[in-house]
Design a protein around this motif. Sequence first.
Motif, PDB file in Angstrom:
ATOM      1  N   ASP A  28       0.872  -1.170   0.000  1.00  0.00           N
ATOM      2  CA  ASP A  28       0.000   0.000   0.000  1.00  0.00           C
ATOM      3  C   ASP A  28       0.908   1.218   0.000  1.00  0.00           C
ATOM      4  OD1 ASP A  28      -1.773   2.059   0.291  1.00  0.00           O
ATOM      5  OD2 ASP A  28      -2.423   1.524   2.310  1.00  0.00           O
ATOM      6  N   ALA A  29       1.027   1.841  -1.162  1.00  0.00           N
ATOM      7  CA  ALA A  29       1.907   2.997  -1.320  1.00  0.00           C
ATOM      8  C   ALA A  29       1.160   4.316  -1.201  1.00  0.00           C
ATOM      9  CB  ALA A  29       2.616   2.923  -2.676  1.00  0.00           C
ATOM     10  N   LEU A  30      -0.147   4.255  -0.971  1.00  0.00           N
ATOM     11  CA  LEU A  30      -0.955   5.465  -0.857  1.00  0.00           C
ATOM     12  C   LEU A  30      -1.264   5.798   0.596  1.00  0.00           C
ATOM     13  CD1 LEU A  30      -2.638   7.749  -2.104  1.00  0.00           C
ATOM     14  CD2 LEU A  30      -4.541   6.123  -2.287  1.00  0.00           C
ATOM     15  N   GLY A  31      -1.839   4.829   1.312  1.00  0.00           N
ATOM     16  CA  GLY A  31      -2.228   5.069   2.695  1.00  0.00           C
ATOM     17  C   GLY A  31      -3.689   5.427   2.811  1.00  0.00           C
ATOM     18  N   SER A  32      -4.568   4.522   2.369  1.00  0.00           N
ATOM     19  CA  SER A  32      -6.009   4.720   2.518  1.00  0.00           C
ATOM     20  C   SER A  32      -6.636   3.410   2.966  1.00  0.00           C
ATOM     21  CB  SER A  32      -6.652   5.179   1.203  1.00  0.00           C
ATOM     22  OG  SER A  32      -6.840   4.096   0.309  1.00  0.00           O
ATOM     23  N   LYS A  33      -7.832   3.489   3.503  1.00  0.00           N
ATOM     24  CA  LYS A  33      -8.518   2.288   3.958  1.00  0.00           C
ATOM     25  C   LYS A  33      -8.738   1.310   2.803  1.00  0.00           C
ATOM     26  CE  LYS A  33     -10.868   4.685   7.741  1.00  0.00           C
ATOM     27  NZ  LYS A  33     -12.168   5.151   8.283  1.00  0.00           N
TER      28      LYS A  33
ATOM     29  N   SER B 208      -4.670  -4.336  -0.753  1.00  0.00           N
ATOM     30  CA  SER B 208      -3.321  -4.900  -0.756  1.00  0.00           C
ATOM     31  C   SER B 208      -3.277  -6.223   0.000  1.00  0.00           C
ATOM     32  CB  SER B 208      -2.335  -3.898  -0.137  1.00  0.00           C
ATOM     33  OG  SER B 208      -1.046  -4.446  -0.059  1.00  0.00           O
ATOM     34  N   ILE B 209      -3.860  -6.252   1.187  1.00  0.00           N
ATOM     35  CA  ILE B 209      -3.863  -7.483   1.989  1.00  0.00           C
ATOM     36  C   ILE B 209      -4.665  -8.582   1.292  1.00  0.00           C
ATOM     37  CG2 ILE B 209      -4.575  -8.502   4.199  1.00  0.00           C
ATOM     38  CD1 ILE B 209      -4.078  -5.680   5.420  1.00  0.00           C
TER      39      ILE B 209
ATOM     40  N   LYS C 294      -1.115 -17.232  -0.312  1.00  0.00           N
ATOM     41  CA  LYS C 294      -0.791 -17.796   0.999  1.00  0.00           C
ATOM     42  C   LYS C 294       0.645 -17.479   1.382  1.00  0.00           C
ATOM     43  CE  LYS C 294      -4.209 -21.504   0.869  1.00  0.00           C
ATOM     44  NZ  LYS C 294      -4.460 -22.972   0.881  1.00  0.00           N
ATOM     45  N   ARG C 295       0.815 -17.073   2.639  1.00  0.00           N
ATOM     46  CA  ARG C 295       2.097 -16.710   3.231  1.00  0.00           C
ATOM     47  C   ARG C 295       2.729 -15.488   2.554  1.00  0.00           C
ATOM     48  NH1 ARG C 295       3.722 -19.908   7.084  1.00  0.00           N
ATOM     49  NH2 ARG C 295       5.869 -19.186   6.963  1.00  0.00           N
ATOM     50  N   GLY C 296       1.864 -14.672   1.958  1.00  0.00           N
ATOM     51  CA  GLY C 296       2.328 -13.445   1.337  1.00  0.00           C
ATOM     52  C   GLY C 296       2.599 -12.347   2.360  1.00  0.00           C
ATOM     53  N   LYS C 297       3.208 -11.244   1.885  1.00  0.00           N
ATOM     54  CA  LYS C 297       3.591 -10.136   2.757  1.00  0.00           C
ATOM     55  C   LYS C 297       2.951  -8.836   2.279  1.00  0.00           C
ATOM     56  CE  LYS C 297       8.138 -12.129   3.786  1.00  0.00           C
ATOM     57  NZ  LYS C 297       9.610 -11.935   3.684  1.00  0.00           N
ATOM     58  N   HIS C 298       2.248  -8.181   3.180  1.00  0.00           N
ATOM     59  CA  HIS C 298       1.732  -6.845   2.934  1.00  0.00           C
ATOM     60  C   HIS C 298       2.695  -5.844   3.548  1.00  0.00           C
ATOM     61  CE1 HIS C 298      -0.809  -3.273   3.093  1.00  0.00           C
ATOM     62  NE2 HIS C 298      -0.581  -3.204   4.383  1.00  0.00           N
ATOM     63  N   ILE C 299       3.129  -4.864   2.747  1.00  0.00           N
ATOM     64  CA  ILE C 299       4.030  -3.818   3.223  1.00  0.00           C
ATOM     65  C   ILE C 299       3.264  -2.502   3.244  1.00  0.00           C
ATOM     66  CG2 ILE C 299       6.282  -2.730   2.984  1.00  0.00           C
ATOM     67  CD1 ILE C 299       6.455  -5.768   3.191  1.00  0.00           C
ATOM     68  N   GLN C 300       3.132  -1.911   4.419  1.00  0.00           N
ATOM     69  CA  GLN C 300       2.450  -0.624   4.552  1.00  0.00           C
ATOM     70  C   GLN C 300       3.495   0.483   4.529  1.00  0.00           C
ATOM     71  OE1 GLN C 300      -0.994  -0.293   4.657  1.00  0.00           O
ATOM     72  NE2 GLN C 300      -0.523   1.865   4.289  1.00  0.00           N
ATOM     73  N   ILE C 301       3.508   1.246   3.431  1.00  0.00           N
ATOM     74  CA  ILE C 301       4.430   2.369   3.309  1.00  0.00           C
ATOM     75  C   ILE C 301       3.668   3.686   3.329  1.00  0.00           C
ATOM     76  CG2 ILE C 301       6.224   3.456   1.913  1.00  0.00           C
ATOM     77  CD1 ILE C 301       6.929   0.739   0.805  1.00  0.00           C
TER      78      ILE C 301
ATOM     79  N   GLU D 249       1.739 -11.993   6.411  1.00  0.00           N
ATOM     80  CA  GLU D 249       2.540 -11.096   7.230  1.00  0.00           C
ATOM     81  C   GLU D 249       2.165  -9.651   6.899  1.00  0.00           C
ATOM     82  OE1 GLU D 249       6.813 -11.936   7.700  1.00  0.00           O
ATOM     83  OE2 GLU D 249       6.478 -13.638   6.370  1.00  0.00           O
ATOM     84  N   ILE D 250       2.021  -8.840   7.927  1.00  0.00           N
ATOM     85  CA  ILE D 250       1.760  -7.412   7.752  1.00  0.00           C
ATOM     86  C   ILE D 250       2.943  -6.656   8.330  1.00  0.00           C
ATOM     87  CG2 ILE D 250       0.257  -5.477   8.331  1.00  0.00           C
ATOM     88  CD1 ILE D 250      -2.059  -7.410   8.461  1.00  0.00           C
TER      89      ILE D 250
END
Length: 346
Positions: free
Chosen positions: A239-244, A250-251, A256-263, A286-287
């Motif tokens: 999530d490169a924007l930052g919104s709900k 993104s999530i 399965k077993r993926g990674k969400h990166i909050q930037i 993973e978050i």
Amino acid sequence: MQALIIESFQQPPSIQTFPDPTSPQDGVVIEVKATGLCRSDWHGWMGHDSDIRLPHVPGHEFSGVIREVGKAVKNWKVGDRVTVPFVCACGICPTCHSGNQQICEDQFQPGFTHWGSFAEYVAVHRAETNLVRLPDEMSFETAASLGCRFATSFRGIVSQGKVSGGQWVAVHGCGGVGLSAIMIASALGATVIAVDISEEKLALAKAAGASFLINGKTSEDIPSTIIELTKGGAQVSVDALGSKITCYNSIASLRKRGKHIQIGLMAGNESNPPIPMHLVIAKELEILGSHGMQAHAYPEMMQLILEGKIAPEKLIGRRISLEQAVESLIAMDTFQENGMVMIDRF
């Protein structure tokens, strides 16, 4: 010195003259040669950051030349070309000793906790811990473009996401952060999916290295589209924007077993997004967050730039003067900018 000053939140700032800063004993004064205009600066102007005390000078992505050195500084001298991470560390707390200066327990941030770089000069404390030396062949504009968006994306993709060749990476939002993440992930050999609601920004995403483009205005279900395209979901989604909406999508786009990166920053009304926790559990997702990058970690990124494998300067859009930054700061939330806005005239 001339500086852009905020005297009231959500009211137009102005350009005023102030005394030049003096160097802290453990720090330096830097003559600013270039500084980026970032949506984080807009959040500060809005009053979303509790660290800001008015009146205030914003600006946290910058590079320049040392003009004054404090008495306790041993390894830097007047004339050195430098940049700094947007999170400056103390260097002595347990978190710093663990190597994670980007989340220092006693951090300071020029442009937030202290007056920043929308000015001719800026003072930086704790120089030995926080200054990054610039290669002679790197322009000040390139160095300033690293400050927040690019370095945070680099750490998010490389250190947090551990992206490797052959993986699928989805990037939600193609502003400065998103374009940076796309360029870095693509350089590492990932297949990148770019998501935005602007065709102009999607075109920039393609130029930055995205292989697939999704327009959120015409796609009824972005997570389902990504899962179908990737035959199971992305290994890493940003999530490169930052919104709900972008956070949730993104999530929900992960395999399965993926990674969400909050930037993208979650501030104001977007600060408490709904999380599809049932997917986090069922898919063992993973978050992870990415909050800047340590000064000691810059050499890896600098080397890739010098080798031509990543080119952050290509993500710079408009170059403006300090005076023009007044209107540009106010307009940041309209998302009309294509690429990074760089202040290079003071």
